[in-house]
Design a protein around this motif. Sequence first.
Motif, PDB file in Angstrom:
ATOM      1  N   THR A   2      79.696  60.406  39.034  1.00  0.00           N
ATOM      2  CA  THR A   2      79.669  60.541  37.812  1.00  0.00           C
ATOM      3  C   THR A   2      80.681  61.844  37.168  1.00  0.00           C
ATOM      4  O   THR A   2      80.625  62.544  38.073  1.00  0.00           O
ATOM      5  CB  THR A   2      78.805  60.601  36.891  1.00  0.00           C
ATOM      6  N   TYR A   3      81.069  61.575  35.819  1.00  0.00           N
ATOM      7  CA  TYR A   3      81.605  62.719  35.174  1.00  0.00           C
ATOM      8  C   TYR A   3      80.976  63.798  34.840  1.00  0.00           C
ATOM      9  O   TYR A   3      81.213  65.261  35.219  1.00  0.00           O
ATOM     10  CB  TYR A   3      82.376  62.116  33.529  1.00  0.00           C
TER      11      TYR A   3
ATOM     12  N   GLU B 190      85.869  56.077  33.373  1.00  0.00           N
ATOM     13  CA  GLU B 190      84.982  57.068  33.970  1.00  0.00           C
ATOM     14  C   GLU B 190      85.746  57.898  34.884  1.00  0.00           C
ATOM     15  O   GLU B 190      85.682  59.228  35.071  1.00  0.00           O
ATOM     16  CB  GLU B 190      84.118  56.768  35.260  1.00  0.00           C
TER      17      GLU B 190
END
Length: 223
Positions: A7-8, A63
């Motif tokens: 994930t970011y 994302e």
Amino acid sequence: MEYQTITYKEIKENPEVTALMERGNDMLGALGYTEHSKKHACKVAKGAGDILSSLGYDKRICELARIAGYMHDIGNCVNRTDHAHSGALLAFQILRGLGMPPEEVACVVSAIGQHDEKTGTAVDPVSAALILADKSDVRRNRVCNRVKATFDKHDRVNYAAVTAELTVLTEKKTVQLDIELDEEICSILDYFEIFLQRMLMCKRAAEVLGLKFRMHANGHKMC
């Protein structure tokens, strides 16, 4: 091999990415370049993700655009010259080490490698969104030099930018950059002299997303 959904948020908190980014920003500061800190990285990440989200792209693609946007300048810790390419190679090592699926690694790496106007161009939605978000981040507080008398042309243009806002107008199929410049510091013509190549890059990026690129400076339609 079992791959991971990276994930970011994880990338923002990754100490390796942070160290590379901070070192790159320090080095550019010593050389007199504009700010390339976490603030710039976060702004580009958010902008890239928001562009694709507003156009209805899949959440995972959005994302990946955020991840590419955040990591795009880590190559500055190696050298400003060819920083897009060295940054892509660094990102490859980091993302592969974290267990990101190969096709996602390839997407992020190619976007980072294409973001510099001297050697790159938009090739897919993620790279296009990254380019638009990056090249529209023109603002006064990116200028590290505090002595106006010694401003170079890039300092002058960034310092003159009172506001800069990128908006996706979905109904008009247009992405529009609105800039307010203090013309006592930098004229609109000066802006184009310095940033023409970047604006042409934005035009190409918009086309990849099926959009037109428009720019308004001090209320005047420039392109």
